[in-house]
Scaffold this motif. Structure first.
Motif, short mmCIF file in Angstrom:
data_model
loop_
_atom_site.label_atom_id
_atom_site.label_comp_id
_atom_site.label_asym_id
_atom_site.label_seq_id
_atom_site.Cartn_x
_atom_site.Cartn_y
_atom_site.Cartn_z
N GLY A 2 0.83 -1.19 0.00
CA GLY A 2 0.00 0.00 0.00
C GLY A 2 0.87 1.24 0.00
N SER A 36 9.75 1.83 3.91
CA SER A 36 8.66 0.86 3.92
C SER A 36 8.52 0.25 5.32
N PHE A 39 3.84 -4.95 8.28
CA PHE A 39 2.71 -5.13 9.17
C PHE A 39 2.51 -6.63 9.38
N LYS A 41 0.55 -8.45 11.02
CA LYS A 41 -0.79 -8.99 11.06
C LYS A 41 -1.49 -8.94 9.70
N ALA A 42 -0.82 -8.36 8.71
CA ALA A 42 -1.39 -8.31 7.35
C ALA A 42 -0.88 -9.51 6.56
N TRP A 43 -1.79 -10.36 6.12
CA TRP A 43 -1.43 -11.59 5.43
C TRP A 43 -1.56 -11.41 3.92
N VAL A 44 -0.58 -11.94 3.21
CA VAL A 44 -0.62 -11.94 1.75
C VAL A 44 -0.44 -13.37 1.27
N TYR A 45 -1.34 -13.82 0.41
CA TYR A 45 -1.26 -15.17 -0.12
C TYR A 45 -0.63 -15.13 -1.51
#
Length: 218
Positions: A2, A36, A39, A41-45
């Protein structure tokens, strides 16, 4: 990922290299003076190929792209990127050394694969997964290592831009000439069938997805 519109415009957005467009973009953001954050707790698949040949080709391209990024962004180059290549060369040396009675290197690799199998079997609670993990490690290291080595050699000894040396790793530029040919086809009687106009949503998606007026190289 983001980011703000200001950062996107200043860094010219994503380049045409693929795969590798995301690290290239990130490196240019850093070079522009921005930072940069991670995070947790932010998940990326991230999609991985489940077919062995396709997975090999994916890793092969990853290796090729990494060598290109090392030349575009020298400050990001790391010796660790050579590990898959050195790993495969080490296996080759271990096999050759067996013919001369030297087995220490081969034992080292056997122990390494044994530990991988034990760990994967324990985590997945499935012995079959452990055996397959050993095979897939070889596929991953072989693909990445060979791609990285080949790309490094080509970039080092061949003159020209990476886009010219390895064009398959870059999205093609879609120019005005192609658009003119597309619209000129509308005036021909052979394309006045209604089904032709059903292709326009697909064409619009293709142009918006793969057309980028910006260059990848800094």
């Amino acid at each position: 990922m983001g980011l703000s519109k200001v950062v996107f415009n200043k860094t010219l957005g994503f380049g045409r290299i693929h795969p590798g467009e995301d690290p290239d973009f990130t490196f240019r953001i850093w070079e522009a003076g921005y930072e940069s954050r991670l995070f947790p707790k932010a998940w990326v698949y991230h999609k991985r190929r489940i077919d062995v040949p396709k997975f090999f080709r994916q890793e092969y391209k990853f290796g090729q792209v990494r060598a290109i990024l090392n030349t575009w962004h020298p400050k990001t180059a790391r010796l660790t990127y050579w590990l898959p290549t050195l790993f495969m060369l080490g296996i080759l040396m271990a096999l050759v050394s067996l013919f001369f009675g030297f087995w220490i290197l081969a034992v080292f690799f056997l122990l390494y694969f044994f530990l991988i199998g034990i760990h994967a079997s324990t985590v997945a609670k499935n012995a079959q997964v452990g055996v397959l993990s050993i095979f897939m490690v070889l596929v991953q290291f072989a693909g990445y290592g060979l791609g990285f080595l080949k790309s490094t050699i080509l970039i080092t000894f061949m003159k020209g831009r990476a886009e010219d040396i390895m064009p398959k790793l870059f999205f093609k530029k879609i120019g005005i000439a192609m658009l003119k040919r597309l619209f000129s086809a509308l005036n021909k009687r052979t394309v006045k069938n209604f089904s032709f106009f059903l292709l326009f949503p697909l064409v619009a998606w293709f142009l918006s997805t793969f057309s980028n007026p910006y260059k990848s190289e800094p």
